[in-house]
Design an enzyme around this catalytic site. Structure first.
Site, mmCIF file in Angstrom:
data_model
loop_
_atom_site.group_PDB
_atom_site.id
_atom_site.type_symbol
_atom_site.label_atom_id
_atom_site.label_comp_id
_atom_site.label_asym_id
_atom_site.label_seq_id
_atom_site.Cartn_x
_atom_site.Cartn_y
_atom_site.Cartn_z
ATOM 1 N N SER A 145 1.126 -1.171 0.200
ATOM 2 C CA SER A 145 -0.070 -0.101 -0.395
ATOM 3 C C SER A 145 0.671 1.103 0.010
ATOM 4 O O SER A 145 0.351 2.330 -0.254
ATOM 5 C CB SER A 145 -0.629 -0.036 0.758
ATOM 6 O OG SER A 145 -0.148 0.650 2.613
ATOM 7 N N LYS A 183 2.292 4.011 7.198
ATOM 8 C CA LYS A 183 0.848 5.356 6.482
ATOM 9 C C LYS A 183 1.290 6.786 6.703
ATOM 10 O O LYS A 183 2.224 7.878 6.922
ATOM 11 C CB LYS A 183 -0.180 5.233 6.563
ATOM 12 C CG LYS A 183 -1.183 3.734 6.294
ATOM 13 C CD LYS A 183 -1.377 3.599 5.167
ATOM 14 C CE LYS A 183 -1.906 2.223 4.994
ATOM 15 N NZ LYS A 183 -1.113 1.281 5.479
#
Length: 224
Positions: A145, A183
């Site tokens: 991701s 993230k």
């Protein structure tokens, strides 16, 4: 002829590419050159592109290619003739590997969904040049991701320990004290938003009470 800052930035990018295979982030370049804002980094990169020293690779975030270097890309060599790039990279790699730091290796961290909390287990030796000030640890990335930020499955994320983050930082976020994820950090309407760097994944939203920052990305180490 390059300016001192252009020369230093080119040397920093070349050494980082040689040591890790991944371009430094604009935040890392800003800190390495002690600049006040990332806009100054953008201007330096554009100038190096115009002069044929750098190239941005299309469709890839944080992807820079060094096309050539002046001298051996050290401050003492400013103004020297263009040297052989392979030889310069070999010297840069030797300098990078001459100082090694042993970081606590805290297991795996998801670049997809949270999978594992951070806890010290063993150590990982990394080039000290990849680290700035402060205390650091290493995590191995699992998932895809963050690929658009140049962070791939199997990479080792070098994390500077901290408890606070600025919008846009890539952080280790501990969710509900049990699961950690890597993230981009943002705040949105009273919530913490953790953004992936892959359009196939949606942002993750959490109440601030559920999220604890455990560090900020300082560098990457990749094995081939």
């Amino acid at each position: 002829m390059l300016t001192a800052k252009q020369h230093d930035l080119l040397a920093f990018i070349a050494a980082r590419l040689e040591a890790t295979g991944v371009s430094p982030s604009f935040e890392e370049m800003k800190e390495a050159l002690d600049l006040k804002s990332k806009s100054g980094v953008h201007r330096l990169v554009e100038a190096l592109e115009e002069r044929g020293f750098l190239r941005r690779l299309p469709n890839r975030a944080r992807a820079l290619e060094v096309l050539r270097l002046p001298g051996d890309a050290l401050p003492a060599a400013r103004g020297a003739p263009i040297a052989d790039l392979a030889a310069v990279r070999a010297r840069a790699a030797a300098r990078s590997l001459s100082r090694v730091a042993s970081l606590p290796f805290a297991g795996r961290i998801a670049a997809g969904r949270p999978i594992e909390a951070v806890e010290d287990r063993e150590t990982l030796d990394v080039p000290a040049e990849l680290l700035g000030g402060g205390e650091h640890y290493a995590l191995q990335v699992v998932g895809d991701s963050m690929v658009e930020a140049g962070i791939l499955d199997g990479d080792f994320a070098l994390i500077r320990k901290c408890e606070e983050a600025r919008p846009g930082d890539i952080v280790v976020a501990l969710i509900d004290e049990t699961e950690a994820t890597l993230k981009y950090f943002h705040r949105e309407k009273g919530m913490v938003r953790l953004d992936p760097a892959n359009s196939a994944y949606p942002p993750q939203h959490y109440l601030p009470s559920r999220v604890r920052i455990q560090g900020r990305l300082a560098g990457l180490l990749r094995r081939y």
